[in-house]
Motif scaffolding. Structure first.
Motif, mmCIF file in Angstrom:
data_model
loop_
_atom_site.group_PDB
_atom_site.id
_atom_site.type_symbol
_atom_site.label_atom_id
_atom_site.label_comp_id
_atom_site.label_asym_id
_atom_site.label_seq_id
_atom_site.Cartn_x
_atom_site.Cartn_y
_atom_site.Cartn_z
ATOM 1 N N ASP A 1 0.804 -1.212 0.000
ATOM 2 C CA ASP A 1 0.000 0.000 0.000
ATOM 3 C C ASP A 1 0.841 1.269 0.000
ATOM 4 O O ASP A 1 0.369 2.330 0.324
ATOM 5 C CB ASP A 1 -1.011 0.002 1.141
ATOM 6 C CG ASP A 1 -0.374 -0.061 2.512
ATOM 7 O OD1 ASP A 1 0.847 -0.266 2.600
ATOM 8 O OD2 ASP A 1 -1.121 0.091 3.497
ATOM 9 N N GLY A 2 2.097 1.173 -0.390
ATOM 10 C CA GLY A 2 2.895 2.367 -0.620
ATOM 11 C C GLY A 2 3.891 2.665 0.478
ATOM 12 O O GLY A 2 4.087 1.908 1.405
ATOM 13 N N VAL A 3 4.514 3.815 0.375
ATOM 14 C CA VAL A 3 5.583 4.208 1.278
ATOM 15 C C VAL A 3 5.109 4.210 2.724
ATOM 16 O O VAL A 3 5.767 3.687 3.606
ATOM 17 C CB VAL A 3 6.137 5.592 0.878
ATOM 18 C CG1 VAL A 3 7.112 6.101 1.900
ATOM 19 C CG2 VAL A 3 6.773 5.513 -0.493
ATOM 20 N N GLY A 4 3.958 4.785 2.984
ATOM 21 C CA GLY A 4 3.462 4.845 4.347
ATOM 22 C C GLY A 4 3.090 3.474 4.891
ATOM 23 O O GLY A 4 2.971 3.295 6.089
ATOM 24 N N GLY A 5 2.919 2.494 4.024
ATOM 25 C CA GLY A 5 2.527 1.158 4.447
ATOM 26 C C GLY A 5 3.684 0.212 4.680
ATOM 27 O O GLY A 5 3.466 -0.956 4.965
ATOM 28 N N THR B 1 11.135 6.814 10.167
ATOM 29 C CA THR B 1 10.152 7.864 9.914
ATOM 30 C C THR B 1 9.600 7.745 8.494
ATOM 31 O O THR B 1 10.198 7.109 7.630
ATOM 32 C CB THR B 1 10.800 9.256 10.067
ATOM 33 O OG1 THR B 1 11.812 9.388 9.050
ATOM 34 C CG2 THR B 1 11.399 9.444 11.451
ATOM 35 N N LYS B 2 8.480 8.408 8.267
ATOM 36 C CA LYS B 2 7.906 8.441 6.919
ATOM 37 C C LYS B 2 8.901 9.085 5.953
ATOM 38 O O LYS B 2 9.049 8.638 4.821
ATOM 39 C CB LYS B 2 6.589 9.198 6.900
ATOM 40 C CG LYS B 2 5.968 9.227 5.498
ATOM 41 C CD LYS B 2 4.691 10.000 5.450
ATOM 42 C CE LYS B 2 4.040 10.026 4.086
ATOM 43 N NZ LYS B 2 4.885 10.197 2.934
ATOM 44 N N GLU B 3 9.615 10.098 6.411
ATOM 45 C CA GLU B 3 10.595 10.775 5.562
ATOM 46 C C GLU B 3 11.706 9.809 5.145
ATOM 47 O O GLU B 3 12.147 9.830 3.998
ATOM 48 C CB GLU B 3 11.193 11.991 6.279
ATOM 49 C CG GLU B 3 10.214 13.146 6.448
ATOM 50 C CD GLU B 3 9.196 12.927 7.587
ATOM 51 O OE1 GLU B 3 8.160 13.598 7.559
ATOM 52 O OE2 GLU B 3 9.416 12.079 8.472
ATOM 53 N N TYR B 4 12.138 8.971 6.082
ATOM 54 C CA TYR B 4 13.177 7.985 5.740
ATOM 55 C C TYR B 4 12.631 6.982 4.730
ATOM 56 O O TYR B 4 13.285 6.670 3.734
ATOM 57 C CB TYR B 4 13.663 7.253 6.997
ATOM 58 C CG TYR B 4 14.754 6.247 6.677
ATOM 59 C CD1 TYR B 4 16.065 6.663 6.506
ATOM 60 C CD2 TYR B 4 14.458 4.894 6.512
ATOM 61 C CE1 TYR B 4 17.064 5.760 6.185
ATOM 62 C CE2 TYR B 4 15.447 3.986 6.187
ATOM 63 C CZ TYR B 4 16.746 4.426 6.026
ATOM 64 O OH TYR B 4 17.731 3.529 5.693
ATOM 65 N N PHE C 1 12.233 4.634 -0.876
ATOM 66 C CA PHE C 1 11.458 4.373 -2.083
ATOM 67 C C PHE C 1 11.851 5.289 -3.235
ATOM 68 O O PHE C 1 11.668 4.940 -4.402
ATOM 69 C CB PHE C 1 9.955 4.393 -1.783
ATOM 70 C CG PHE C 1 9.514 3.122 -1.116
ATOM 71 C CD1 PHE C 1 9.140 2.013 -1.862
ATOM 72 C CD2 PHE C 1 9.521 3.006 0.261
ATOM 73 C CE1 PHE C 1 8.777 0.834 -1.257
ATOM 74 C CE2 PHE C 1 9.149 1.827 0.891
ATOM 75 C CZ PHE C 1 8.776 0.731 0.130
ATOM 76 N N ARG C 2 12.435 6.442 -2.940
ATOM 77 C CA ARG C 2 12.964 7.305 -4.012
ATOM 78 C C ARG C 2 14.206 6.668 -4.629
ATOM 79 O O ARG C 2 14.376 6.705 -5.852
ATOM 80 C CB ARG C 2 13.285 8.705 -3.460
ATOM 81 C CG ARG C 2 13.694 9.671 -4.537
ATOM 82 C CD ARG C 2 12.543 9.949 -5.483
ATOM 83 N NE ARG C 2 13.061 10.577 -6.682
ATOM 84 C CZ ARG C 2 12.485 10.539 -7.856
ATOM 85 N NH1 ARG C 2 11.332 9.912 -8.007
ATOM 86 N NH2 ARG C 2 13.020 11.110 -8.885
#
Length: 121
Positions: free
Chosen positions: A23-27, A85-88, A93-94
């Motif tokens: 479900d993506g980066v946050g998941g 963290t979400k930023e990490y 993913f980048r």
């Protein structure tokens, strides 16, 4: 834009490995690891792996890269910990997205030696 060039696994309560729900980066879940598997034409190998190593360093993520230089294949392993963290996670993913776009951009593939399996669909 994220190509499915990684396999993310997590541990279940029974200790078995389960496929990440995607479900993506946050998941990204605790104990998951982003594993890449790209293959590029040999004339581009050094440039692509160097650019990826540079991304890993500049974005401050843990992501050792290693490969099979003779066949143009390499991997980058980026573990995700429960307290990241979400930023990490966004930076991890980048790196993945950059790597995949570079490989495809030079006529390579994001499915490398391990092919398109269930975890990459």
């Amino acid at each position: 834009r994220l190509y499915y060039s990684s396999i993310a696994l997590r541990s279940s309560s029974s200790g078995e490995e389960e496929e990440e729900d995607g479900d993506g980066v946050g998941g990204a879940t605790p104990q998951s690891t982003v594993l890449t598997d790209v293959c590029v034409p040999l004339p581009h190998f050094a440039d692509i792996i160097s650019a990826t190593a540079r991304d890993v360093h500049e974005m401050g993520v843990v992501g050792p890269c290693f490969g099979h230089a003779g066949d143009g294949n390499f991997h980058c392993i980026m573990p995700l910990k429960p307290n990241d963290t979400k930023e990490y996670k966004d930076r991890v993913f980048r790196v993945l997205e950059n790597l995949t776009e570079r490989a495809i951009g030079v006529g390579g593939t994001c499915s490398g030696e391990h092919g398109i399996g269930y975890g990459k669909k």
